[in-house]
Write a protein that holds these residues in place. Structure first.
Motif: not given
Length: 608
Positions: A555-584
């Motif tokens: 809540t010290t970052v965002a008062q509501v305790g949540k924030i939009f995280m569009g930035a992400h790392f593309k860990i791998a490409q594997f069909a519908m799974i294709s793991p991702r890591m989103h960050y702020h």
């Protein structure tokens, strides 16, 4: 589950007995409705097929397929038992469960896992079941020192299909509590995996045989996949190790049990059937399909003489009052007149009524046959879809691995060029001995081999905090048996750590993507094509897609305790799974980066 059994004459009746008990209780269906080589309704929205076949070679085959239609789709339970004629060949049983949709449409929800049917445990309690040289039981098998040869045979046996869990000990762990803890962790793997708990002497003897790359250390649980090669160091990477810290953590028990179950099921599903089993399977499928096709032609061909005659009661046999009889006569006359109009028959005799009744029964049978054929076609379509999806997934993974290898080769070439340049400079300065002497690495280059381990390592990173749901990350372990995705994700986290540290000490003042494009000396690198500064406009402006990326932060970052995280790392490409890591990136304020999601690809217009 696939198991062999050496007491040939007992397998079929014992397994069928347990199945019938399960059908009757707890399911509450009717096992007596199962008749040889025909479909039958055994419960509400439940159809079942019993196939029985005697081979010309004297073998016996039986299959029960139960199709249960629920609000979430069709569940199929199939049991196949085969008893060969040759006494030197073992009988076998095969149980297969199909869920309607093994992958949830919502990547952030826990995927469905087909549970172990309740008839399996009592079956394994009364039969001597084997997966190759590995025993299938409902509890871990405790192995003393002089019994370790059984475990070694199970590990290296090339006929084994399922995984083998082996827990090590040095006798510092109390035997009963240690065995009970391993039993808790492996409780969802009944029938698809074997489990052995070694004492201290057995642990040492097994490790002596296996070699350093395949050892199981005391206090740890190792998952041995099929085709173990003790003389191959590279092969050791396939067989994952569960650390003592995670096993001892009571808060991890439920999650670990799910992960081990998923790994065991995935291994069982990936293994091809033995050629002899596949032949029996194809034969039974042909019989079932021929039976369905022939039913549509048979149902209308029964002569009237084959239709059981029903005793007819006359009015004289049923005494009643005159007024009551008059009312019945009037009603019957009206019904007969209505029936004549509907069927277009003026002279409606008893024989003609019998014929109409017979055709009604034909219609019912025809409708059931059509429904069963439609169900079979749906099953075949599902199998075709799954095969095509598997082919597509493998192709995408191959393409991704080729790109990854190209990145690694380019990085290796650049590193070698740097090493040659530095060595040349050192040599020209009279430091040839220093240039050509291997120096010990100052940095710990170890990487986690699972997302479970990665989450435990995260507190080591001073400037990176994980705020997401661990279940979403650990689901990926069941899809990546070698731990490659966890290793790549750790590399991405080290990049974020170096980026935040560089901003903190004034060595960098741009964003993460700029850091990847011009990585400072001594910092971890990551390909820019595997990073996104933000999501596409389609995702940002779509309410459903955007909501999935509103992730937890303090809540010290965002008062509501949540924030939009569009930035992400593309860990791998594997069909519908294709793991991702989103960050702020909050380095400008708190000096920290918050990782709100590690898991399968969040929904977009393409994934949906």
């Amino acid at each position: 589950m696939f198991t062999t059994h050496h007491e040939r004459n007992r397998l079929l009746p014992l397994v069928r007995e347990q199945l019938d008990r399960w059908i009757a209780d707890p399911k509450g269906w009717d096992p007596s409705a199962l008749q040889g080589n025909r479909w039958a309704t055994i419960g509400d929205n439940v159809r079942a097929l019993l196939l029985q076949h005697q081979g010309q070679d004297g073998s016996t085959s039986a299959r029960v397929r139960i199709v249960e239609t629920k609000p979430d789709g069709r569940w199929i339970t199939q049991l196949t038992v085969h008893v060969p004629n040759a006494r030197e060949r073992a009988a076998w049983a095969w149980v297969d469960i199909e869920s309607p949709d093994p992958d949830s449409e919502d990547p952030r929800s826990r995927p469905r896992r087909a549970g172990t049917p309740r008839f399996l445990a009592p079956t394994l309690e009364i039969i001597d079941a084997w997966d190759g040289a590995a025993r299938l039981t409902t509890r871990p098998i405790v192995i003393r020192g002089d019994e370790v040869a059984e475990v070694y045979r199970a590990l290296i046996d090339t006929d084994r299909r399922g995984v083998v869990f082996v827990a090590g000990n040095d006798d510092s762990l109390p035997s009963v509590p240690w065995t009970n803890r391993i039993a808790t962790l492996t409780r969802f793997t009944t029938g698809v995996a074997s489990c052995y708990v070694l004492d201290g002497e057995a642990t040492q003897l097994l490790n002596d045989r296996l070699g350093q790359a395949h050892v199981v250390l005391p206090g740890r649980l190792r998952t041995y996949r099929s085709q173990v090669q003790p003389d191959s160091v590279v092969d050791g990477l396939r067989h994952r190790v569960l650390s003592a810290e995670r096993i001892a953590d009571d808060g991890e028990q439920a999650r670990l049990a799910r992960v081990l179950a998923s790994n065991a099921q995935l291994q069982a599903l990936e293994q091809p059937l033995h050629a002899s089993v596949a032949r029996v399977h194809r034969m039974l499928e042909r019989i079932a399909d021929d039976m369905l096709v022939n039913r549509l032609g048979d149902v209308g061909l029964k002569p009237a003489s084959l239709v059981p005659s029903q005793p007819r009661a006359t009015a004289a046999e049923v005494p009643m009052s005159d007024h009551r009889q008059d009312d019945i006569n009037v009603q019957q006359g009206m019904l007969l007149d209505y029936l004549k109009v509907k069927v277009g028959i003026d002279d409606l005799t008893v024989d003609r009524v019998d014929e109409i009744v017979r055709w009604i029964e034909v219609g019912r049978s025809s409708q059931e046959a059509q429904e069963d054929i439609a169900s079979r076609l749906a099953q075949l379509q599902t199998e075709l879809d799954e095969t095509q999806k598997a082919h597509r997934d493998v192709k995408w993974q191959l393409d991704d691995e080729q790109l990854e290898n190209r990145d690694n080769v380019d990085l290796l070439i650049r590193s070698e060029e740097t090493v040659r340049t530095l060595r040349g400079r050192l040599t020209s300065m009279g430091q040839a001995e220093v240039a050509w002497t291997a120096q010990p690495a100052e940095e710990d280059v170890a990487r986690p081999d699972s997302f479970g381990e990665l989450l435990r390592w995260l507190p080591k990173l001073e400037h990176v905090a994980f705020t997401g749901d661990p279940d979403h990350a650990e689901y990926l372990d069941s899809r990546d048996p070698l731990g490659t995705w966890a290793s790549r994700t750790w590399d991405a986290l080290l990049v974020l750590q170096d980026y935040a540290a560089a901003k903190a000490d004034g060595r960098w003042d741009r964003d993460v993507h700029g850091f990847l494009e011009h990585t400072p000396d001594g910092c971890h690198e990551w390909p820019t094509r595997r990073h996104a500064r933000d999501e596409s406009e389609e995702v940002r402006t779509n309410t459903t897609f955007r909501k999935r990326r509103v992730l937890p932060v303090p809540t010290t970052v965002a008062q509501v305790g949540k924030i939009f995280m569009g930035a992400h790392f593309k860990i791998a490409q594997f069909a519908m799974i294709s793991p991702r890591m989103h960050y702020h990136d909050d380095t400008a304020q708190s000096g920290c980066i918050y990782v709100g999601y590690i898991g399968r690809h969040l929904p977009t217009g393409q994934t949906n």
